[in-house]
Design an enzyme around this catalytic site. Sequence first.
Site, PDB file in Angstrom:
ATOM      1  N   THR A   1      32.199  20.168 -33.576  1.00  0.00           N
ATOM      2  CA  THR A   1      32.162  20.872 -32.358  1.00  0.00           C
ATOM      3  C   THR A   1      31.693  19.915 -31.420  1.00  0.00           C
ATOM      4  O   THR A   1      32.195  19.775 -30.204  1.00  0.00           O
ATOM      5  CB  THR A   1      31.460  22.369 -32.069  1.00  0.00           C
ATOM      6  OG1 THR A   1      30.194  21.977 -32.532  1.00  0.00           O
ATOM      7  CG2 THR A   1      32.390  23.419 -32.914  1.00  0.00           C
TER       8      THR A   1
ATOM      9  N   HIS B   1      33.567  27.717 -43.755  1.00  0.00           N
ATOM     10  CA  HIS B   1      32.911  26.599 -42.892  1.00  0.00           C
ATOM     11  C   HIS B   1      32.481  25.437 -43.663  1.00  0.00           C
ATOM     12  O   HIS B   1      31.917  24.381 -43.288  1.00  0.00           O
ATOM     13  CB  HIS B   1      31.515  26.768 -42.122  1.00  0.00           C
ATOM     14  CG  HIS B   1      31.649  27.935 -40.888  1.00  0.00           C
ATOM     15  ND1 HIS B   1      32.234  27.273 -39.786  1.00  0.00           N
ATOM     16  CD2 HIS B   1      31.551  29.041 -40.659  1.00  0.00           C
ATOM     17  CE1 HIS B   1      32.249  28.192 -38.896  1.00  0.00           C
ATOM     18  NE2 HIS B   1      31.806  29.304 -39.375  1.00  0.00           N
TER      19      HIS B   1
ATOM     20  N   LYS C   1      24.212  14.953 -34.126  1.00  0.00           N
ATOM     21  CA  LYS C   1      24.555  15.940 -35.052  1.00  0.00           C
ATOM     22  C   LYS C   1      23.441  15.797 -36.277  1.00  0.00           C
ATOM     23  O   LYS C   1      22.870  14.885 -36.503  1.00  0.00           O
ATOM     24  CB  LYS C   1      25.863  15.915 -35.874  1.00  0.00           C
ATOM     25  CG  LYS C   1      26.238  14.541 -36.368  1.00  0.00           C
ATOM     26  CD  LYS C   1      27.559  14.351 -36.744  1.00  0.00           C
ATOM     27  CE  LYS C   1      28.517  14.212 -35.576  1.00  0.00           C
ATOM     28  NZ  LYS C   1      29.939  14.928 -35.700  1.00  0.00           N
ATOM     29  N   ARG C   2      23.506  16.934 -37.033  1.00  0.00           N
ATOM     30  CA  ARG C   2      22.672  17.005 -38.235  1.00  0.00           C
ATOM     31  C   ARG C   2      22.809  15.843 -39.095  1.00  0.00           C
ATOM     32  O   ARG C   2      23.873  15.126 -39.298  1.00  0.00           O
ATOM     33  CB  ARG C   2      23.089  18.220 -38.939  1.00  0.00           C
ATOM     34  CG  ARG C   2      22.042  18.702 -40.216  1.00  0.00           C
ATOM     35  CD  ARG C   2      22.551  19.933 -40.533  1.00  0.00           C
ATOM     36  NE  ARG C   2      23.848  20.218 -40.835  1.00  0.00           N
ATOM     37  CZ  ARG C   2      24.563  20.031 -42.125  1.00  0.00           C
ATOM     38  NH1 ARG C   2      23.981  19.837 -43.191  1.00  0.00           N
ATOM     39  NH2 ARG C   2      25.788  20.439 -42.288  1.00  0.00           N
TER      40      ARG C   2
ATOM     41  N   LYS D   1      32.982  18.527 -27.474  1.00  0.00           N
ATOM     42  CA  LYS D   1      31.967  18.726 -26.244  1.00  0.00           C
ATOM     43  C   LYS D   1      32.026  17.281 -25.603  1.00  0.00           C
ATOM     44  O   LYS D   1      32.199  17.033 -24.554  1.00  0.00           O
ATOM     45  CB  LYS D   1      30.688  19.002 -26.745  1.00  0.00           C
ATOM     46  CG  LYS D   1      30.518  20.515 -27.174  1.00  0.00           C
ATOM     47  CD  LYS D   1      29.356  20.530 -28.092  1.00  0.00           C
ATOM     48  CE  LYS D   1      29.265  21.702 -28.698  1.00  0.00           C
ATOM     49  NZ  LYS D   1      28.075  22.056 -29.609  1.00  0.00           N
TER      50      LYS D   1
ATOM     51  N   LYS E   1      28.364  12.961 -43.222  1.00  0.00           N
ATOM     52  CA  LYS E   1      28.399  12.777 -41.565  1.00  0.00           C
ATOM     53  C   LYS E   1      28.244  11.370 -41.477  1.00  0.00           C
ATOM     54  O   LYS E   1      28.652  10.832 -40.144  1.00  0.00           O
ATOM     55  CB  LYS E   1      27.486  13.565 -40.728  1.00  0.00           C
ATOM     56  CG  LYS E   1      27.792  15.200 -40.978  1.00  0.00           C
ATOM     57  CD  LYS E   1      26.758  15.860 -40.037  1.00  0.00           C
ATOM     58  CE  LYS E   1      26.857  17.367 -40.302  1.00  0.00           C
ATOM     59  NZ  LYS E   1      28.167  17.963 -39.634  1.00  0.00           N
TER      60      LYS E   1
END
Length: 816
Positions: free
Chosen positions: A661, A363, A554-555, A665, A560
């Site tokens: 992910t 991952h 998200k985290r 969504k 990110k």
Amino acid sequence: MKNTPSTQDKGQISKLRNSILYELKYSLGVTLSTASSSDIFSALALVVRRSQTDDYFLTRERHHQARKKRIYYISMEFLIGQSLRNNLINQGLMETAKVALESLGVDFEVIVKSEEDAALGNGGLGRLAACFIDSMATLDIAGSGHGIKYEYGLFHQQIQDGQQVEKPDDWHSAHSPWLIEHQSQAMIIPLYGRIVEVEDQQGNYNPMWMDWKIIIGVPHDYLVSGYNNHTVNSLRLYSACASDSFDIHIFNHGDYLNAVNQKIASENISKVLYPSDEVLAGKELRLTQEYFLVACTLRDVMHDFFLLSNDLNQLPEFVAIQLNDTHPALAIVELMRILVDEHTVDWDIAWDLTQRVCAYTNHTLMPEALEKWSVKLFELLLPRHLQIIYEINRRFLLEIHRWRPERADLLASMSLIEETPEKKVRMAYLAIIGSHKVNGVAKLHSELIKSNLVPDFYHLMPEKFTNQTNGVTPRRWIQQANPRLSAFLDCHVGQEWVTDLTLLTKLKSLANERDVIAELAEIKKFNKIKLSQIITRQQGIIINPEAMFDCQIKRIHEYKRQLLNILYVINLYLKILNGRGAVSPKVHIFSGKAAPGYAMAKLIIQLINQVALKVNNDPRVNEQLKVVFLEDYKVSLAENIIPAADLSEQISTAGTEASGTSNMKLAMNGALTIGTLDGANIEIRDAVGHENFYVFGLSAEQIAEKRAKGRSSYDEYLSNTELKETVDSLISGVFHADKALFSPIFHMLVSHGDHYFHLADFDSYCHAQYQALTDYSDTYSWHKRALNTISGMGEFSSDRTIRGYSKDIWGEDNFK
């Protein structure tokens, strides 16, 4: 007009109503008149669990009689969220439950919201695991998830003075109505101890693991219903308790407090999700958690196997173990220990069986994120397992030498033991060589594993490496999260889309029908109004639902790039003040948690909140720009944000995000994407059409090239006037009176190399944002593109992903 229930429906409603009253009285000891919302939730959950339990036993028996291979999905995280609505949908009881509660004078939505999120995960990894066990049940796969029943899940996040504050998350694990405790199935797990060097009767080396400390693992089953098929599998969660109430030896010596502390230390194993590993105690607890999980799981594996066969050579025919990242990699070593030590299987045979049973999902592409554990810690905690790892490594190094005798350097670079600066066990390498398949979670990610992360392993064993692009369950992320869109799809493509998401392609034929586009636009507007009301209740900010909702959920992490997003917001804010601003009103919505010890991520959260404070209280931009940070991001909050999003932020530095992910969504719910060519973004862009995806930024290859050549982020900072103005605002006092507060961010960007290329991608990102905002002003065209986006998302169901795992990795492809 409401449909009148049929006689059969009335009977089901009456039965459910009476069952709820029964559980209130006899299980919870209250009457309807004295029951709280939480009591009524628990009563309804117990009724649903009874229905699940009947199907669970029938499912187990059916799978046993068919001698089906059983899949054990081991993960340190399962981000389940709330379960009531999901279980009602999958059991076909949703409408019955609503009417039954209504007949009792109870608001269904109030009851649903009273359920605590089961936050047994940090983010995408755990939510993926939850989607996968949903799909395994829906596809009637004989499988189970295996994790830890953390007493405290991921922390509750509060924002105080713009800063993240962590609060304990006691998710009511002790009395969750969904969990079935099995004290009678408790298992003994050894830890610590020493190795005694002895020989067996034939004179062979036979090490004995002695003087362990014993932990008891108690399994708890959380039942997982397939969609409308009466298949019920389980998520088995293990809690830890001490072997005795006290260590009697310590107690008899008069040290009562130490005896109590020993018991507490044993039970801490399942106390908290992912303890801090910044100090030795944290590292020891985390490694203990990982071993505790796999040791408990392997005992269940062997118990189930021996119900089918006494021939261990048949193990791969009946057992498949999927390792969700490196955290459960010790399953390889524990299985070897069981086979070699407990069942005296020859080493070579045991190793062949272990490899054929185990498979590993990677991952992460960042080497620093791959787990490595101190050899000294292993020697203390798991001395026999360290011996086995050394023997696995010795044989593996001989294989490398035979493969490339001229490459002595490979013996160090591919060894399971990292020798410098401190001896450590490389868990990813163990997972790779101990598995028959190694998969990435997006096409780009899987290629980068082979070319960048572990190229030597790929060249040695290319047949092992494969791809399984992630997916998400449409039951949770459309049917449950967005019931109006679900009804829209039922009407236009038929109800079968719930288990065959490829049917969404039928929407393409409707793209020119104005009434259909208008219907979709109304659904989005309803969801935006609903989210606006949540924002107003939580923060007192009035949101215009006609504005573009630009969402990054998200985290919080540098890679990110929530920082890139807020830098753009700052740039847009300054432009509006200078009369060069927004085309359409816009709301930037952020939500996510930073790891408690991650100072830079927490500072980014503070920056977002300070920018929000400034922007939201500036009347000069009030009608054009709002910024919102929604605290305590979790599954139930995501279910409200995702259906309302217009623009999906998927802006990680190319080559860093394995898959993602939330990108799936959000697109499934009609959000257009702005993103880099990273992770599954590439496959999403190809699926939905390039015209529905705002791509920007350097590619993974360009990033790698720039890293190799060297670059100056300071030169990038100086090269662009708008960029410099934006970055300078971090230390100018515009957003906080303390000009030094955000200087660590400024220096990370300008002086310390900007590792994640915020500055290099800034201009491209701003251009993509401008184009998206311009396009949004054409409402009809935007929603037409949203329809086309939804129509292209059929390949991103976790059902498709699990079919891929079953066929290509587990060797099982017989589905209902």
